[in-house]
Design a protein around this motif. Structure first.
Motif, PDB file in Angstrom:
ATOM      1  N   UNK A  57       0.803  -1.219   0.000  1.00 41.57           N
ATOM      2  CA  UNK A  57       0.000   0.000   0.000  1.00 41.57           C
ATOM      3  C   UNK A  57       0.836   1.269   0.000  1.00 41.57           C
ATOM      4  N   UNK A  60       0.591   3.359  -3.848  1.00 49.37           N
ATOM      5  CA  UNK A  60      -0.564   2.821  -4.586  1.00 49.37           C
ATOM      6  C   UNK A  60      -0.524   3.241  -6.044  1.00 49.37           C
ATOM      7  N   UNK A  61      -0.774   2.294  -6.921  1.00 43.92           N
ATOM      8  CA  UNK A  61      -0.831   2.612  -8.352  1.00 43.92           C
ATOM      9  C   UNK A  61      -2.219   3.082  -8.729  1.00 43.92           C
ATOM     10  N   UNK A  62      -3.204   2.537  -8.072  1.00 41.12           N
ATOM     11  CA  UNK A  62      -4.588   2.988  -8.296  1.00 41.12           C
ATOM     12  C   UNK A  62      -5.226   3.218  -6.935  1.00 41.12           C
ATOM     13  N   UNK A  63      -6.291   3.993  -6.958  1.00 38.72           N
ATOM     14  CA  UNK A  63      -7.037   4.208  -5.724  1.00 38.72           C
ATOM     15  C   UNK A  63      -8.288   3.373  -5.732  1.00 38.72           C
ATOM     16  N   UNK A  64      -8.945   3.236  -4.586  1.00 41.93           N
ATOM     17  CA  UNK A  64     -10.189   2.479  -4.561  1.00 41.93           C
ATOM     18  C   UNK A  64     -11.266   3.184  -5.373  1.00 41.93           C
ATOM     19  N   UNK A  65     -12.092   2.419  -6.059  1.00 45.51           N
ATOM     20  CA  UNK A  65     -13.211   2.979  -6.809  1.00 45.51           C
ATOM     21  C   UNK A  65     -14.468   2.782  -5.978  1.00 45.51           C
ATOM     22  N   UNK A  66     -15.146   3.859  -5.713  1.00 52.15           N
ATOM     23  CA  UNK A  66     -16.308   3.760  -4.832  1.00 52.15           C
ATOM     24  C   UNK A  66     -17.585   4.033  -5.599  1.00 52.15           C
ATOM     25  N   UNK A  67     -18.652   3.434  -5.160  1.00 52.34           N
ATOM     26  CA  UNK A  67     -19.978   3.731  -5.665  1.00 52.34           C
ATOM     27  C   UNK A  67     -20.376   5.096  -5.134  1.00 52.34           C
ATOM     28  N   UNK A  70     -21.947   4.986  -1.809  1.00 50.45           N
ATOM     29  CA  UNK A  70     -21.000   4.746  -0.725  1.00 50.45           C
ATOM     30  C   UNK A  70     -20.345   6.052  -0.308  1.00 50.45           C
ATOM     31  N   UNK A  71     -20.005   6.860  -1.316  1.00 54.20           N
ATOM     32  CA  UNK A  71     -19.357   8.129  -1.005  1.00 54.20           C
ATOM     33  C   UNK A  71     -20.275   8.992  -0.160  1.00 54.20           C
TER      34      UNK A  71
ATOM     35  N   UNK B 489      -7.500   7.045   2.912  1.00 55.27           N
ATOM     36  CA  UNK B 489      -8.227   7.561   1.751  1.00 55.27           C
ATOM     37  C   UNK B 489      -9.399   8.400   2.222  1.00 55.27           C
ATOM     38  N   UNK B 501     -21.758   7.326 -11.462  1.00 52.12           N
ATOM     39  CA  UNK B 501     -22.016   6.189 -10.576  1.00 52.12           C
ATOM     40  C   UNK B 501     -20.777   5.720  -9.834  1.00 52.12           C
ATOM     41  N   UNK B 503     -16.829   6.413  -8.632  1.00 48.77           N
ATOM     42  CA  UNK B 503     -15.867   7.476  -8.392  1.00 48.77           C
ATOM     43  C   UNK B 503     -14.554   6.850  -7.973  1.00 48.77           C
ATOM     44  N   UNK B 504     -13.474   7.186  -8.701  1.00 51.07           N
ATOM     45  CA  UNK B 504     -12.167   6.626  -8.367  1.00 51.07           C
ATOM     46  C   UNK B 504     -11.378   7.639  -7.557  1.00 51.07           C
ATOM     47  N   UNK B 505     -10.806   7.157  -6.463  1.00 49.82           N
ATOM     48  CA  UNK B 505      -9.931   8.026  -5.677  1.00 49.82           C
ATOM     49  C   UNK B 505      -8.565   8.051  -6.340  1.00 49.82           C
ATOM     50  N   UNK B 526     -10.651  -0.209   1.088  1.00 45.73           N
ATOM     51  CA  UNK B 526     -10.680  -1.205   0.017  1.00 45.73           C
ATOM     52  C   UNK B 526     -11.860  -2.155   0.180  1.00 45.73           C
ATOM     53  N   UNK B 529     -14.772  -0.884  -1.607  1.00 40.95           N
ATOM     54  CA  UNK B 529     -14.578  -0.363  -2.966  1.00 40.95           C
ATOM     55  C   UNK B 529     -15.054  -1.382  -3.997  1.00 40.95           C
ATOM     56  N   UNK B 531     -13.356  -2.058  -6.802  1.00 40.97           N
ATOM     57  CA  UNK B 531     -12.227  -2.746  -7.441  1.00 40.97           C
ATOM     58  C   UNK B 531     -11.363  -3.496  -6.430  1.00 40.97           C
ATOM     59  N   UNK B 611       2.260   5.056 -12.408  1.00 37.83           N
ATOM     60  CA  UNK B 611       1.544   3.774 -12.487  1.00 37.83           C
ATOM     61  C   UNK B 611       1.435   3.226 -13.895  1.00 37.83           C
TER      62      UNK B 611
END
Lengths: 79, 842
Positions: A57, A60-67, A70-71, B489, B501, B503-505, B526, B529, B531, B611
């Motif tokens: 961690x 991080x190459x990518x961040x979490x993708x949230x609905x 959820x946000x 995060x 719909x 949203x990527x951090x 995570x 999330x 992904x 990345x």
């Protein structure tokens, strides 16, 4: 790009205590060498397991993708 | 490292010869049985069991055991509790055996007599009871015939046509006088067939009445309670009588004489009643006597049983000894742990003192034979040793994997089973078994599944504890996550962004990511999330490879201790070093690449390590093996992770390639050269020593024969080495891949637990209002049951088996021979255990 020093030092100290100091100060007994072996393997595995998780961690190459729902929920719950 | 009594290597054993005086042999063996540290060798393997010296004694013991078993069965039949005082009587002296035999003989005879008496009495009692019932029921039949209640029950007929009724009864009464009858008792379930048979055989010319005896009767032969019915059959003529009697016999009905006249019947009933009363008192007295005998036997039966088992095992052991005709003694050969030679000497002295004869003599023999493997375990290490031994018992004095397995086993299990919630359940179960160890182990059961669980209680406890740790690191508790330290995060988005719909951090955005990771375990963000599976996959795959390679390296390194201990320097240079190099050049390099990628690439820094430039490690590794130069990917990114990567990789790969012929050829070549030198020296010596020409020829022929034998050996060595090399080279590839099961099972476990939450518990949690409360209550039970049954039990079992495989195949193949045989000492403790477990089945 960054790792905070505190958790690394704390965890290394803790598992170092278990895996290096404890086996040295262990009282003499019939099972001393076995206990030493157990302690060292425990400390090495657990420390490495934590380290892998931390390093994965760290950058991080990518961040979490949230609905979006959820946000919204998180915004409400965590402020 | 190999200190005495440690688990790292098996104990040093000594082959000893034992000279026993014939008077003291019995007591000495008895003492050794109590000690339980001596394994006797059968010195008469060709003599069959019936021709040995102490056959008679063994047979007498068998007879005593049979009598005791009979007693035990009778005791159990009466439901008398057998007292287990936990005392352990010593094996009685041979002369006491006769007393025991007499005692058992007396008891058996007494019991048999009581039983046969009781059976006769019971049979008598049964007959009388049946007769009593017959008299009672037939009375009813005859009464019905006089005042028939089941004639047309029409009120009109009964009251208005009185005459007709009377006429009918008159007729039946009148007929009765000419009609014969048979009365008897039959099993109730046979009635329908009996009735049908009678009807068919007599063409409907007989009349059967039957009535059930309400209370069950005891069958004297089997002691079972059976239900019976009374019947009475009316017929006309002797011909039918014969036929009816035959059918009755065929259906095992018991027939009783039943007087025709009512007065006779009454008299008979009175007689039966008084006889029954008398019988009852006699019977109860007999039962009391039997009970007294059994209760007093139940008090001692365990001690007797143990004594008999001990005597029998002593004679079995004595049967393995050789007779020393000159000294009138016995000679035994046995394996003894060197550390316990003193204890054995002391036990022998005690044995000879008891019998008061000359002392026994213990001599150490030197032998080429491989001694048995003996690991001194305690209750904690025993289960782990069992895991290893079920693969194969270690060779004598080779490295024992068990001490390392104590931690690596639960740890690898926990990588697959990582869930704090499931770990807690498992750890609590294990802790409960450990806590209640004494009462639980005293409660002996035949339940095999329970015995397996209980035997592995320390493994279960450790597996649970380590699963809790890995669960914390995975941040996974029943598929949910803790946010203990505050996520790194932050889902900071403006309102317009919320319209989309997903949203990527962005890790480069300082408002959305703190720029340092969650301190302990995976970030809770995570878990919620979309992904997360991609993220978890990449993480878990990497740790599987890292831990797998380290586990295998550890195994390879352990092999050095074997080579050094057995003084095989050639194996170190020709096997261990190329093996280690091979593994390091390919797979340790792969692990280092993983660490490099973790530290080097990231968002928000130099564009060349962004990345989008991060290469796939898998493809890098494949290219390394194919020795393909990588083409440049673009102006910014470099396909190389560091300068000089291509050269280094080529070098490592060439080293790994060289290791293969090194492993394959070096050892056979060196062996071959050594043999050659030896033959040359032998030939030279032979030439010197021989005077006659003919003798010289013979020596040359012998040398040639040795050479061919060695050449034959060389072929074998080559094949062996070839197999070994192929196994290792292919093995290290497939074994590395095999460790990916850590990832696969861990992922499956996490997914299954999430599905269970989503599909089951969510139903209750998302229903609102009071109904939701009740529903959650009910649904929780389902969820909890499925969690324990599927996620903890079934998944636990599957993870356990995979861990076992990783240890047996991937780890132990690197150093463990496992072709030894276990040390099985002659110990009363194990003999009694086995006899007790075998007992109830007989």
């Amino acid at each position: 790009m960054a790792a905070s020093a505190i958790p690394i030092i704390l965890m290394t100290l803790f598992w170092g205590l278990v895996g290096i100091v404890l086996p040295i100060v262990l009282p003499k007994g019939p099972n001393k060498s076995l206990t030493q072996c157990v302690l060292i393997i425990t400390a090495v595995s657990c420390w490495l397991f934590w380290l892998c998780c931390y390093m994965h961690q760290m950058n991080p190459l990518v961040g979490p993708t949230l609905h979006n729902t959820t946000v919204v929920a998180l915004r409400k719950l965590w402020g | 490292m190999a200190t005495m009594g440690s688990l790292f290597r098996s104990e040093e054993m000594a082959l000893c010869q034992l000279f026993l005086q014939s008077e003291s042999a019995y007591t000495c063996v008895s003492e050794l049985g109590e000690l339980g540290l001596v394994q006797f060798r059968d010195l008469n393997p060709d003599v069959n069991a019936f021709q040995r010296k102490f056959v008679n004694e063994v047979r007498r013991c068998d007879e005593m055991e049979r009598k005791l078993r009979y007693l035990e069965r009778e005791i159990r039949k009466d439901g008398i509790p057998v007292l287990d005082t936990g005392e352990n009587p010593e094996a009685p002296m041979p002369r006491e055996m006769i007393d025991l035999e007499v005692k058992f003989e007396k008891l058996e005879n007494e019991l048999k007599e009581v039983n046969s008496n009781a059976e006769a009495l019971k049979r008598n009692y049964l007959e009388l009871t049946e007769l009593k019932h017959i008299l009672k029921k037939t009375q009813v039949f005859f009464d019905e015939a006089m005042y028939p209640p089941n004639l047309p029950y029409d009120q009109d007929v009964y009251f208005d046509d009185d005459e007709q009724v009377n006429l009918l009864t008159d007729t039946s009464l009148h007929q009765l006088k000419h009609i014969g009858f048979v009365a008897g008792v039959i099993l109730r379930e046979r009635i329908p067939a009996f009735e049908r048979m009678l009807w068919r055989a007599c063409r409907g010319n007989v009349f059967l009445r039957q009535a059930e005896i309400p209370e069950p009767l005891e069958d004297p032969a089997t002691g079972e309670q059976v239900y019976k019915s009374v019947f009475i059959i009316f017929f006309q003529g002797d011909h039918l009588k014969m036929r009816v009697k035959k059918i009755c016999e065929g259906f095992r009905a018991t027939m009783y004489p039943c007087p025709e006249a009512p007065a006779d019947r009454r008299e008979m009933a009175m007689g039966v009643k008084t006889r029954l009363d008398d019988l009852n008192t006699v019977l109860s007295q007999t039962q009391d006597h039997r009970h007294r005998v059994l209760v007093s036997a139940a008090r001692d039966i365990r001690a007797w049983m143990m004594k008999v088992w001990k005597i029998k095992s002593i004679y079995h052991t004595l049967n393995m000894f050789n007779l020393d005709v000159i000294q009138n003694g016995l000679i035994a050969e046995c394996w003894i742990p060197v550390a316990n030679l003193e204890d054995v000497q002391l036990a022998l002295r005690r044995g000879t003192e008891k019998s008061g004869s000359l002392p026994a003599i213990l001599n150490r023999l030197s032998t080429q034979e491989s001694p048995p493997t003996f690991h001194r375990t305690n209750k904690f290490t025993k289960a782990f040793q069992t895991l290893i031994d079920s693969y194969g018992v270690a060779n004598y004095r080779e490295i024992n994997p068990a001490p390392y397995t104590i931690i690596t086993f639960p740890f690898l299990f926990a990588i697959m089973f990582g869930d704090l919630g499931h770990g807690i359940i498992m750890a609590l179960f294990g802790a409960w078994m450990v806590w209640r160890e004494k009462p639980l182990s005293a409660k002996k059961t035949d339940n095999e599944i329970w015995n397996i669980f209980f035997g592995g209680r320390y493994i279960i406890l450790l597996m649970g504890v380590f699963s809790m740790y890995t669960g914390l690191i995975y941040n996974d508790i029943f598929s949910k996550a803790f946010n203990l330290f505050g996520s790194s995060w932050h889902p900071v988005f403006n309102d317009s962004a919320l319209m989309s719909k997903e949203l990527a951090l962005d890790p480069a955005n300082k408002a959305q990511y703190d720029q340092y990771p969650y301190p302990f375990g995976l970030d809770p963000m995570w878990q919620i999330s979309n992904n997360k599976i991609n993220f978890y996959n990449s993480y878990k795959m990497k740790i599987s490879i890292i831990f797998g390679v380290i586990h295998m390296l550890f195994g390879v390194i352990l092999s050095v201790w074997n080579h050094r201990f057995f003084n095989r320097p050639m194996s170190i240079y020709c096997e261990f070093i190329p093996q280690l190099l091979f593994l390091c050049c390919l797979f340790l390099y792969l692990v280092l690449l993983v660490f490099h990628k973790w530290t080097w690439y990231g968002a928000g820094g130099d564009p060349s390590v962004s990345p989008s430039c991060a290469p796939s490690i898998l493809i890098t590794f494949i290219n390394m093996v194919l020795v393909k130069p990588y083409e440049e990917a673009g102006p910014v990114c470099s396909y190389y992770m560091f300068a000089g990567q291509f050269g280094l990789q080529r070098f490592l790969f060439i080293v790994a390639l060289i290791c293969v012929p090194w492993m394959l050829c070096a050892k056979p070549f060196l062996l071959h050269r050594m043999h050659k030198q030896r033959t040359i020296m032998m030939q030279a010596n032979g030439g010197e020593g021989v005077v006659e020409e003919g003798g010289g020829d013979a020596a040359a022929a012998a040398a040639a024969a040795v050479a061919t034998a060695e050449e034959h050996d060389m072929g074998e060595v080559m094949i062996h080495q070839g197999i070994h090399t192929i196994e290792y080279v292919l093995g290290s590839v497939s074994h590395t891949a095999s460790y990916l099961r850590l990832w696969a099972l861990s992922l499956a476990h996490a997914q299954l637990s999430e599905v269970l939450w989503q599909m089951v518990l969510r139903i209750g949690l998302t229903t609102s209002g009071l109904a939701g409360g009740f529903l959650t209550y009910a649904i929780f039970a389902v969820w909890a049951f499925l969690t324990v049954a599927i996620l903890v039990l079934m998944e636990g079992l599957s993870a356990f088996l995979h861990t076992l495989r990783l240890h047996w195949v991937e780890f132990q193949s690197k150093f463990y021979g496992g072709t030894g045989y276990a040390f099985v000492p002659f110990a009363f403790e194990t003999i009694l255990d086995q006899a007790e477990n075998a007992g109830p089945e007989q």
